[in-house]
Design an enzyme around this catalytic site. Sequence first.
Site, PDB file in Angstrom:
ATOM      1  N   GLY A 101       0.093   4.871   0.830  1.00 19.89           N
ATOM      2  CA  GLY A 101      -0.177   6.642   1.287  1.00 19.89           C
ATOM      3  C   GLY A 101       0.331   8.497   1.862  1.00 19.89           C
ATOM      4  O   GLY A 101       1.438   8.315   0.828  1.00 19.89           O
ATOM      5  N   GLY A 102      -0.351   9.379   1.789  1.00 23.18           N
ATOM      6  CA  GLY A 102       0.249  10.790   1.698  1.00 23.18           C
ATOM      7  C   GLY A 102       1.815  10.513   3.185  1.00 23.18           C
ATOM      8  O   GLY A 102       2.529  10.938   3.112  1.00 23.18           O
ATOM      9  N   TYR A 103       1.575   9.721   3.980  1.00 20.86           N
ATOM     10  CA  TYR A 103       2.560   9.092   4.557  1.00 20.86           C
ATOM     11  C   TYR A 103       4.083   8.420   4.241  1.00 20.86           C
ATOM     12  O   TYR A 103       5.198   8.665   4.389  1.00 20.86           O
ATOM     13  CB  TYR A 103       2.246   8.420   6.043  1.00 20.86           C
ATOM     14  CG  TYR A 103       3.467   7.817   7.166  1.00 20.86           C
ATOM     15  CD1 TYR A 103       3.735   9.041   7.826  1.00 20.86           C
ATOM     16  CD2 TYR A 103       4.842   6.967   7.095  1.00 20.86           C
ATOM     17  CE1 TYR A 103       4.627   8.567   9.175  1.00 20.86           C
ATOM     18  CE2 TYR A 103       5.361   6.428   8.060  1.00 20.86           C
ATOM     19  CZ  TYR A 103       5.424   7.923   8.930  1.00 20.86           C
ATOM     20  OH  TYR A 103       6.418   7.240  10.014  1.00 20.86           O
ATOM     21  N   GLY A 104       3.770   7.428   3.300  1.00 16.98           N
ATOM     22  CA  GLY A 104       4.365   7.328   2.556  1.00 16.98           C
ATOM     23  C   GLY A 104       4.148   5.600   2.237  1.00 16.98           C
ATOM     24  O   GLY A 104       3.418   5.264   1.754  1.00 16.98           O
ATOM     25  N   GLY A 112       0.636  -1.272  -0.016  1.00 16.74           N
ATOM     26  CA  GLY A 112      -0.069  -0.337   0.054  1.00 16.74           C
ATOM     27  C   GLY A 112       0.833   0.823  -0.152  1.00 16.74           C
ATOM     28  O   GLY A 112       2.114   1.231   0.362  1.00 16.74           O
ATOM     29  N   LYS A 125       5.016   0.903   8.021  1.00 14.79           N
ATOM     30  CA  LYS A 125       4.933   2.136   7.570  1.00 14.79           C
ATOM     31  C   LYS A 125       6.255   2.727   7.543  1.00 14.79           C
ATOM     32  O   LYS A 125       6.509   3.957   8.077  1.00 14.79           O
ATOM     33  CB  LYS A 125       4.056   3.210   8.429  1.00 14.79           C
ATOM     34  CG  LYS A 125       2.259   2.292   7.976  1.00 14.79           C
ATOM     35  CD  LYS A 125       1.631   2.744   8.933  1.00 14.79           C
ATOM     36  CE  LYS A 125       1.531   4.936   8.578  1.00 14.79           C
ATOM     37  NZ  LYS A 125       0.300   5.656   9.425  1.00 14.79           N
ATOM     38  N   ASP A 142      -9.504  11.112  13.293  1.00 15.83           N
ATOM     39  CA  ASP A 142      -9.808  10.333  12.250  1.00 15.83           C
ATOM     40  C   ASP A 142     -10.833   9.151  12.362  1.00 15.83           C
ATOM     41  O   ASP A 142      -9.922   8.156  11.786  1.00 15.83           O
ATOM     42  CB  ASP A 142      -7.973  10.939  11.979  1.00 15.83           C
ATOM     43  CG  ASP A 142      -8.845  11.111   9.964  1.00 15.83           C
ATOM     44  OD1 ASP A 142      -9.626  11.178   9.847  1.00 15.83           O
ATOM     45  OD2 ASP A 142      -7.538  10.429   8.689  1.00 15.83           O
ATOM     46  N   VAL A 172       4.376   1.472   2.570  1.00 13.54           N
ATOM     47  CA  VAL A 172       3.644   0.410   3.828  1.00 13.54           C
ATOM     48  C   VAL A 172       4.050  -1.662   2.697  1.00 13.54           C
ATOM     49  O   VAL A 172       3.666  -1.575   1.797  1.00 13.54           O
ATOM     50  CB  VAL A 172       1.940   0.274   3.599  1.00 13.54           C
ATOM     51  CG1 VAL A 172       2.028  -0.408   5.086  1.00 13.54           C
ATOM     52  CG2 VAL A 172       1.039   1.511   4.134  1.00 13.54           C
TER      53      VAL A 172
END
Length: 953
Positions: free
Chosen positions: A639-642, A637, A658, A754, A644
């Site tokens: 995401g905005g974080y980086g 996966g 992550k 969230d 996975v």
Amino acid sequence: MGARIGQLLVIIFIQIWITTAQNRDSVSLLALKDDWQNTPPNWDDGSDPCGGGWDGITCTNDRVTSITLASMKLTGGLPGDIGELSELQILDLSYNKGLTGSLTAEIGKLRKLTNLILVGCSFNGPIPESIGNLERLTILSLNSNRFTGRIPASIGNLKNLYWLDLTQNQLTGSIPVSNGRTPGLDMLTRAKHFHLGDNQLSGDIPPRLFSSNMILIHLLFENNQLTGSIPPTLGLVKSLEVVRLDRNSLSGDVPLNINNLTNVNEMYLSNNKLTGPVPNLTGMQTLNYLDLSNNTFDQSTVPSWFSTLQSLTTLKMHSTNIGGELPAALFSIPSLQNVDLSNNRLNGTLDISSNPSNQLQLVNLRSNQIVDFTQRRGYSIGLILVENPICMESEVTDGYCSLPTKTNASYSTPLNNCTPPSCGSGQVSSPNCKCAYPYMGSFFFKAPSFSDLGNSTVYNSLRDLLMSFFRQVQLPVDSVSLKNPSRNLNDYLVLNLEVFPSGEVNFNRTGILGVGFALSNQTFKTKKDFNTYVFIAENYDFLPGVSGPKHKSSNTGVIIGSIIGGCVLVILLVLAGVYAFRQKGRAERATQQTSPFALWDPTSGSGGVPQLKGARSFTFEELNKYTNNFSETNNIGTGGYGMVYRGSLPNGQLIAIKRAQQGSTQGGLEFKTEIELLSRVHHKNVVGLIGFCFDQGEQMLVYEYIVNGTLKDSLLGRSGIRLDWMRRLKIALGAARGLQYLHDLADPPIIHRDIKTNNILLDARLVAKVADFGLSKPLSDANRTHVTTQVKGTMGYMDPEYYMTQQLTEKSDVYSFGVVMLELITARNPIEKGKYIVREVKLAMNKSKELYDLHEVLDPTIGLSSQLKGLERFVDLSLRCVEEMGNQRPAMSEVVKELESIMELAGLNPGTESSSSTSASYERTGNDYSHPYGNDSLFAYSGGFLPEKLHPK
């Protein structure tokens, strides 16, 4: 003279070769011993496994030929040294849950192996292609593990294979068949068992898989993701006795030649997408159990062959679109026990008056069009005619017009004319009334011929068969007990087994090894009533400390010791250099562990050094190794974080990592927030943080791997998990308990900020876990009521009061949870085509009508209207949660209590929403999905201008 010298050299060479081979066996077993924990105590008695008589090891001419270590509570992996045991014929490591890691490719060196049995362990990763080198293999049982990836096509090279069982893993991809260049399963013409059920196999069933020269008797492909039609070539395998293709996505017509399978006793084609005419099964006179339920066949009248199948015990055709009047002769089939023709178009008069079967127990004709009913005087069966015209007249009170109370079938092996004693802690009274510690586990019968779970006759027969077998093979068994029959979600018959020791209160290791091997190796054979089985053992915690006399090392051990000793001198210099190098590495890792944030930069915008409580620090090298160099195949996966990644720790535990984008300030802030908060919280409904990595410029978070993805994926049909009303209630309660813990019991209390269905994960038992704490805020003593902060969250879930005042409170999470509750019953996005879910539910509801008249907005897969007990209260609670003002919303503790009350109303025990009884309570029907750990919402909001048209008014 020269000839004699030559002969002498040959003899010396042979002796050296034999000694070296024996040495390799001993060295390999010592490597296994070093890699495993809980090995039998007499493995410590010397270095000679053959001369020393190690438990579970069988030798021939000082070469190891068999390793049988079932139920020994072993932990560790299977090192490549196993490949050096070139004479090994049997390897059985079943029922050792602590055995993890991948199956080494070195297994392919065991060219003399006939039995490879790893049932009920925890091995993972792909099955190596080298397994196709085991040309003598007859039994391959890798079921009930965690293997992933494709079925190796090389298995087609195993020409002698009789038993292939890969059930209950996580295998994906298509079923391999040969194509002239690569082998496939169609080449296994000597095999009698194809057991591939309970995986994630996809694609069509290849027509080439079947041929007339096969001798298959059991074909078990149930509970996969197979598509396409049933190939007509299946009708060529006339030896088949059991066919299970149920719980897939098969479509099209059932082949016309299916009735060529005249030896079939059990056929399951249910829960697919089959169409066309109802298959003609005329001539299948040995058919006992037939299930065609939940398919969309063409409208048709009752098939004429119904009454001709004189061996039937069970007929299930729920929701198959058949109509017309049932023939009275159907109920005269002598062995008939169970008929389920509910939710069809059957009409006319139900006639059970003409010599009905004396074994008939239940006839379920719910939701049909039956107008009248006659039965023989004095004859009584379980009959369900609810939702038929006959039950819709006023003042109807007949028992068949109400649903029967569910009762669990009970059976337990009867006592042998004795009085059971009072036994001590952990001991159980046997059928012979002796207190002992039994060896326990469960039979899973995948195609029994009967449906009467209370049939004591067949269970007593199975008990007698078991005892006769144990006596025949001279195992120390006093008696056996069978109890608690049930059907699981795959329609397997589950039967608990207790095996009691003879002469002692507990089994020694030899006894456990014998019983375990007999059941894992299928040495014990059942009769036709039960057909094929799998046995899964529980841990046996009552082994004595030492199972036999100590043995001193034999002369062989001395020889081996001498040979090894000569090599040691050569190796020592190399080891000295390696040791120095490793010591340097250990010193560096020790520094990393004791001060993992030595290089943290408080000026980077990520705040001060994280303050942790119990999280483990990983080095970059460790996580690099656990993810196979962060390989593309392990990327699950973004995401905005980086990115996975999925990984596996040395103990076999799966993890999700992550990995922040290097130089990302947002990633640094989320990294700090999550490790600080999650290192402090520990609750079964909150995702577990295992550790972190702050090394070599990397910022990574290491979580427990949650296998079933996000609640959002399941509601939208992306995960393949089918959620009915009961399961949604359990998920709602689990998530609510997780939030209540954060609000009331975490120190300091935490506001998640969230909450959404993308941040509620479902584990293997569908237990809900709250995840993703990158936006969370703790409540300090100075601001116990609220936090004034920049507005962040996700559109559609955001508390309007928080948006207007910028004051974040625990009631902000309550608002978001209310939206999640509405999403649970509608399976709609919070904002969809400009419409807001809260407003749509309020506009659609009418409290004066059943289910508040919400049929138009309810998710159609949630279940029948009659099954939605408590839905009105659920809706009331969700709307209280989404009140405009926070002081009008309930606290999460109140939400939890109300959900528990709703669950009780629905007939569920709110204390068992995560128990093993529901561990597999879902049907997987869809395709693969992206992993949940990345925050990839399209509506994530982090302050700034909020468009008015999307504002949740």
